[in-house]
Structure formats: structure tokens, C-alpha cells
Design an enzyme around this catalytic site. Structure first.
Site, mmCIF file in Angstrom:
data_model
loop_
_atom_site.group_PDB
_atom_site.id
_atom_site.type_symbol
_atom_site.label_atom_id
_atom_site.label_comp_id
_atom_site.label_asym_id
_atom_site.label_seq_id
_atom_site.Cartn_x
_atom_site.Cartn_y
_atom_site.Cartn_z
ATOM 1 N N HIS A 203 0.797 -1.225 0.000
ATOM 2 C CA HIS A 203 0.000 0.000 0.000
ATOM 3 C C HIS A 203 0.834 1.281 0.000
ATOM 4 O O HIS A 203 0.300 2.366 -0.118
ATOM 5 C CB HIS A 203 -0.922 0.056 1.227
ATOM 6 C CG HIS A 203 -0.198 0.409 2.494
ATOM 7 N ND1 HIS A 203 0.592 -0.475 3.173
ATOM 8 C CD2 HIS A 203 -0.123 1.575 3.183
ATOM 9 C CE1 HIS A 203 1.109 0.119 4.237
ATOM 10 N NE2 HIS A 203 0.696 1.364 4.276
HETATM 11 C C1 UD1 Z 1 -1.982 5.919 5.465
HETATM 12 C C2 UD1 Z 1 -0.692 6.490 6.043
HETATM 13 C C3 UD1 Z 1 0.396 5.429 5.982
HETATM 14 C C4 UD1 Z 1 -0.045 4.162 6.663
HETATM 15 C C5 UD1 Z 1 -1.378 3.699 6.100
HETATM 16 C C6 UD1 Z 1 -1.904 2.521 6.877
HETATM 17 C C7 UD1 Z 1 -0.229 8.873 5.711
HETATM 18 C C8 UD1 Z 1 0.482 9.873 4.896
HETATM 19 N N1 UD1 Z 1 -0.232 7.619 5.242
HETATM 20 O O1 UD1 Z 1 -1.741 5.606 4.097
HETATM 21 O O2 UD1 Z 1 1.569 5.908 6.621
HETATM 22 O O3 UD1 Z 1 0.923 3.174 6.431
HETATM 23 O O4 UD1 Z 1 -2.347 4.763 6.200
HETATM 24 O O5 UD1 Z 1 -2.780 1.733 6.115
HETATM 25 O O6 UD1 Z 1 -0.774 9.204 6.748
HETATM 26 N N2 UD1 Z 1 -9.094 4.853 1.249
HETATM 27 C C9 UD1 Z 1 -10.328 4.270 1.230
HETATM 28 N N3 UD1 Z 1 -10.911 3.973 2.424
HETATM 29 C C10 UD1 Z 1 -10.336 4.255 3.626
HETATM 30 C C11 UD1 Z 1 -9.094 4.871 3.622
HETATM 31 C C12 UD1 Z 1 -8.478 5.160 2.423
HETATM 32 O O7 UD1 Z 1 -10.881 3.990 0.180
HETATM 33 O O8 UD1 Z 1 -10.941 3.953 4.680
HETATM 34 C C13 UD1 Z 1 -8.421 5.124 -0.052
HETATM 35 C C14 UD1 Z 1 -8.718 6.518 -0.608
HETATM 36 O O9 UD1 Z 1 -8.832 6.393 -1.989
HETATM 37 C C15 UD1 Z 1 -7.461 7.284 -0.268
HETATM 38 C C16 UD1 Z 1 -6.375 6.222 -0.318
HETATM 39 O O10 UD1 Z 1 -7.014 5.022 0.122
HETATM 40 O O11 UD1 Z 1 -7.223 8.336 -1.163
HETATM 41 C C17 UD1 Z 1 -5.197 6.530 0.560
HETATM 42 O O12 UD1 Z 1 -5.612 6.760 1.919
HETATM 43 P P1 UD1 Z 1 -4.729 7.681 2.906
HETATM 44 O O13 UD1 Z 1 -5.302 7.625 4.252
HETATM 45 O O14 UD1 Z 1 -4.488 9.000 2.289
HETATM 46 O O15 UD1 Z 1 -3.338 6.968 2.885
HETATM 47 P P2 UD1 Z 1 -2.934 5.444 3.094
HETATM 48 O O16 UD1 Z 1 -2.326 4.951 1.828
HETATM 49 O O17 UD1 Z 1 -4.062 4.686 3.664
HETATM 50 N N1 UDP Z 2 -3.596 -5.597 8.896
HETATM 51 C C1 UDP Z 2 -4.880 -6.085 9.093
HETATM 52 N N2 UDP Z 2 -5.570 -6.514 7.985
HETATM 53 C C2 UDP Z 2 -5.053 -6.474 6.731
HETATM 54 C C3 UDP Z 2 -3.732 -5.979 6.570
HETATM 55 C C4 UDP Z 2 -3.037 -5.538 7.667
HETATM 56 O O1 UDP Z 2 -5.372 -6.152 10.217
HETATM 57 O O2 UDP Z 2 -5.730 -6.863 5.786
HETATM 58 C C5 UDP Z 2 -2.871 -5.070 10.087
HETATM 59 C C6 UDP Z 2 -1.534 -5.715 10.370
HETATM 60 O O3 UDP Z 2 -1.694 -6.782 11.264
HETATM 61 C C7 UDP Z 2 -0.722 -4.584 10.974
HETATM 62 C C8 UDP Z 2 -1.336 -3.321 10.411
HETATM 63 O O4 UDP Z 2 -2.575 -3.712 9.816
HETATM 64 O O5 UDP Z 2 -0.857 -4.535 12.382
HETATM 65 C C9 UDP Z 2 -0.434 -2.717 9.376
HETATM 66 O O6 UDP Z 2 -1.091 -1.682 8.740
HETATM 67 P P1 UDP Z 2 -0.615 -1.086 7.371
HETATM 68 O O7 UDP Z 2 0.252 -2.060 6.665
HETATM 69 O O8 UDP Z 2 -1.831 -0.604 6.678
HETATM 70 O O9 UDP Z 2 0.206 0.208 7.821
HETATM 71 P P2 UDP Z 2 1.717 0.466 8.269
HETATM 72 O O10 UDP Z 2 2.045 -0.446 9.382
HETATM 73 O O11 UDP Z 2 2.577 0.280 7.067
HETATM 74 O O12 UDP Z 2 1.702 1.895 8.670
#
Ligand code: UD1
Ligand code: UDP
Length: 440
Positions: A203
């Protein structure tokens, strides 16, 4: 005492949950502020259910937008809530935009900020997370770092060693607390957990927003036939796979099983049964080493170098051949597989949340959470390196030399932390000299 927890995304809910449990257990007053950065049922609500967390008192509902707008809306929302609630300390966890917004709001309002999972550095400023981590640490009063490496990162940025505490990472608490429950309660209707499979998550913005990198990764996966790959797909990744016409290719492939993001209990069950994990997640690098699962990280650097040094994690970037060679190597070379799965866990013993709360309570009881403007005229005169000849520890050294403050201690030329308890004889110290005039 009153604590304000700020959370915004899936990993923050997971990693804050042991701390919220601990605060609940000790009957301390707290509020939960959700920024709403993650909002889908499977990215947010599911974790409140799985981890049995109370619903947040506040949800700012920021949703998805640009970094600037998202941070601004969260900052404004958090500021309003904090000025009404007046907590003694704000806690943020990790490196998301919610963390940066919460940190800025608290620091500007002179509210103590505790940064959980502080001190991580990838030294890659193209990552939004690196900017968020650095800003949060600049704003923090208490630094809860997972390892010695992360403590040293902060000290070399000039942050106060007296406020840095090596506590481990709450992710280990979360894994230990929830794995048994996961094994009892969780099941997959369409995945055979007894079969050999790989778990994949993807992601990170720099991978999935970049067409070339995403193509490289997907092409490697398509060629990794012969072993099933379970891929719970993050919504950001779904969007980009569709945008670059890759989703259908993956979906049609017989060995790749695309599923929606799963809840925490399901994910723990998946991860603890997987043969190896391929990921660009931060938290999953930590969970893999906690669960003795070899990890391949689709990144060029990591703010979790401890996992690589320990031997449990290999960085492969997004090079198609390197991804495939490494997967084949781990699967086919028994010795390598064994070494990776036996790597020692650098992230603690599962008691991180207890340690963090003990430190917060002690600081609160000693009045150290109150942020006051200075009353003395003071300043930094200079910085020096000195070899210590006498039998002294840090406290006695600073009593003997009231204008000097030890910043770093080198043992055999290696920077070490913590050093408060050490005898400094024959060690080299890096000190700062201060002048201070008390004005009545
Ligand atoms: C964010 C964090 C990242 C973290 C990740 C965990 C920042 C800059 N990034 O990235 O560090 O690792 O969360 O998963 O804070 N979207 C949905 N539904 C949701 C949330 C997001 O559809 O509930 C989609 C939207 O299209 C959105 C995209 O995902 O534009 C990205 O979401 P965003 O929260 O901006 O960043 P993440 O990639 O989730
Ligand atoms: N995770 C989850 N379901 C999923 C994928 C990840 O519960 O389908 C959990 C995983 O166990 C971990 C956390 O989400 O604790 C990691 O989140 P993510 O990779 O989105 O973010 P990051 O750690 O890179 O910020």
C-alpha cells in the site's frame, strides 16, 4: 490525570489498543479522538470490534484528500477538541498525517505530547511518513522508542536524552494479547490455512502510486506460480491496480487470491500460518519477526533496520528478478528459511504499554507534564568531547560539573544508550556547556 489518544488509520488503532486497555485497567480518565483518515468498515470499525475498543468520543471525519488539506482539517479539529478537553498529555502513535497534525496541535497549545514508536528513521524524505515522524519528534515531550537504534537516532538529532525511554513496541503487546483469541475465534471460509501459502500486503504510496514500480511488483507476483499468494488489498492499491489495468490480470491468475482487507484477528491468523510474508508495510515487518515468519520487504530502505540486522527481513526494492529470486531462495533453502524464522525479536517482551504508562504517571506525579516558559536567562556555550578519567556515573558527573550536560557516551568508540547507570571511567562523552543566570 487525563489522556487524549489520537488515532487516524488502521495501524494506529491496532498499536494504541494495548495502551488504551492499560489505561482502562488503571481507571485513568481518557478520550479517544479519531481523525477519520481511515473510514471504511474494514479499515476502521472492524478494528474497534476485534480489539473491543470503545467508540471514540470524537471523529473529525477528515476522509481522503490531499496531504495539505487533510493535515489542515485534522489540525483545526484536534485543536478545538483539545482546547475544550484540556488533557494533561496527548498520545500519538507512529508516522501518519494524523500523528503530525496531533503533534503540531498539542505542541502549539503547550500540552505535553507522548510519541509512541518514536525515533524511527528511514532517512528518505520522499516518504510522507518520514516527514511526519521527524515533525512529531520535534514536538514531543516524551519519546517512547522501541530500540536502542531509535533512541540514538533522536540523540543525534539533538533531542533530550532524559526524555527518551526504550520501551519496545506496542505491536508485540497487541500480537501477544490477540493471537490466542484469533486462533480461537477466527476462521477463513475459503482459505485452507494448513496449505503452504504466502501472504502479501502492498500500500506504500511510493510503490502503488508509481506505475513502473507497481508493474514490476505485479509482474513478479504473476510469475511466482506454484504457491498460493493471499493478498488482502488496501483500498489505495485497489484504486491504482484498476487505474493501471492490473487488477483483472491479478484476479484472473490462479495462484493469487485477492481478498478485501481483513480484520486484525483474521490477519493475525493468516500471518501466523503463512510460510512467508511479502510486504511494504511497517507494522507487518514488526509482526513477522514477532511471529517468527520470514519477511521480504518491497522497499529500498526501512525505518525498521533492526529486523534486517536480526536476520528476519530482506529488502528487495521493487526489482522483479530480485523479488522472485529472494522468494525462491527462502522457499528452497532450508537453512536460510530456518535462520530467518529464528531471528530474535528486537521489539520487546509484550509489556511496552505497561512501561509507557508507568513513565507517564511518574512524569505526571512529578509535575513534569506541565510545559512552562523559561524563567532563567540561559544559553548553550559550546559542545565538547571529553575522555572521563574518574569513577563516575552520569548523575555524579553532572553534579561535579553543573554547567555540563552529557549528551552521548561512547564505549569503544560506539555510541550507546541508555547510559545513565554506566560507570564512565575510560569512556568518551560528548557534552554541552550551558550558562544560566537565575533572575528573581
Ligand atoms: C496511510 C498512512 C500510511 C499508513 C497507512 C496505513 C499517511 C500519509 N499515510 O496511508 O503511513 O501506512 O495509512 O494503512 O498518513 N481509502 C479508502 N478507504 C479508507 C481509507 C483510504 O478507500 O478507509 C483510499 C482513498 O482512496 C485514499 C487512499 O485510500 O485516497 C489513501 O488513503 P490515505 O489515508 O491518504 O493513505 P494510506 O495509503 O491509507
Ligand atoms: N492488517 C490487518 N488486515 C489487513 C492488513 C493488515 O489487520 O488486511 C494489520 C496488520 O496486522 C498490521 C497493520 O494492519 O498490524 C499494518 O497496517 P498497514 O500495513 O496498513 O500500515 P503500516 O504499518 O505500514 O503503517
Amino acid at each position: 490525570m487525563k489522556i487524549a489518544f489520537i488515532i487516524g488509520t488502521r495501524p494506529e488503532i491496532i498499536k494504541m489498543s494495548p495502551l488504551i486497555d492499560e489505561v482502562d485497567k488503571r481507571d485513568i480518565d481518557y478520550i479517544l479522538i479519531h481523525t477519520g483518515q481511515h473510514y471504511d468498515q474494514e479499515m476502521s470499525d472492524q478494528f474497534f470490534l476485534d480489539l473491543e475498543l470503545p467508540q471514540p468520543e470524537y471523529n473529525i471525519g477528515v476522509g481522503s484528500t490531499t496531504h495539505g488539506k487533510q493535515t489542515a482539517v485534522m489540525l483545526e479539529g484536534i485543536e478545538g477538541i483539545l482546547s475544550n478537553e484540556k488533557p494533561d498529555i496527548v498520545l500519538v502513535e507512529g508516522d501518519t498525517n494524523a500523528v503530525m497534525a496531533g503533534a503540531l496541535a498539542a505542541a502549539k497549545m503547550h500540552i505535553a505530547l507522548g510519541h509512541v514508536e518514536s525515533g524511527l528513521r528511514s532517512y528518505d524524505k520522499t516518504m510522507p511518513e518520514e516527514i511526519n515522524r521527524v515533525v512529531a519528534d520535534v514536538c514531543s515531550s516524551l519519546f517512547f522508542v522501541p530500540t536502542e537504534e531509535s533512541a540514538l537516532n533522536l540523540i543525534f538529532e539533538g533531542l533530550n536524552p532524559n526524555d527518551i525511554f526504550i520501551t519496545g513496541n506496542t505491536v508485540v503487546d497487541a500480537v501477544f494479547r490477540n493471537l490466542k483469541i484469533a486462533k480461537k475465534r477466527s476462521s477463513f471460509s475459503d482459505i485452507d490455512l494448513d496449505k503452504k501459502f504466502i501472504t502479501l500486503t502492498l500500500h506504500r504510496a511510493e510503490n502503488v502510486d508509481d506505475e513502473q514500480r507497481l508493474n514490476n511488483i505485479i509482474n513478479a507476483l504473476l510469475e511466482l506460480k506454484g504457491i498460493e499468494i493471499i493478498f488482502p488489498v488496501h483500498p489505495r492499491t485497489v484504486k491504482n491496480l484498476q487505474k493501471y489495468d492490473l487488477y483483472d490480470k491479478l484476479d484472473k491468475s490462479e495462484h493469487i487470491n485477492l481478498i478485501k482487507p481483513v480484520g486484525y484477528l483474521d490477519f493475525l491468523l493468516l500471518l501466523s500460518n503463512t510460510h512467508l510474508v511479502i510486504t511494504d508495510s511497517g507494522g507487518i515487518q514488526e509482526e513477522a519477526i514477532t511471529l517468527n515468519i520470514p519477511c521480504i520487504t518491497l522497499r529500498y530502505n526501512t525505518e525498521r533496520p533492526e529486523t534486517v540486522k536480526a536476520g528476519g527481513n530482506i529488502l528487495v526494492g521493487t526489482n522483479k528478478n530480485l523479488i522472485m529470486e529472494t522468494v525462491h531462495g527462502i522457499i528452497n533453502e532450508e537453512e536460510l528459511y530456518h535462520k530467518m524464522s529464528q531471528a530474535p525479536n528486537p521489539y520487546g517482551d509484550g509489556k511496552t504499554s505497561e512501561k509507557i504508562l508507568d513513565i507517564i504517571l511518574q512524569a505526571y506525579n512529578q509535575g513534569e507534564l506541565t510545559i512552562k516558559a523559561p524563567e532563567n536567562i540561559e544559553g548553550l556555550e559550546g559542545r565538547y568531547i571529553q575522555k572521563v578519567e574518574d569513577d563516575l556515573d552520569v548523575t555524579s558527573y553532572e553534579v561535579e560539573n553543573p554547567q555540563l550536560k552529557i549528551v552521548m557516551v561512547f564505549d569503544d568508540n560506539r555510541a550507546i544508550f541508555p547510559y545513565k547507570h554506566l560507570n564512565l571511567k575510560n569512556k568518551t562523552v560528548f557534552v554541552e556547556r550551558f550558562h544560566s543566570n537565575k533572575i528573581d
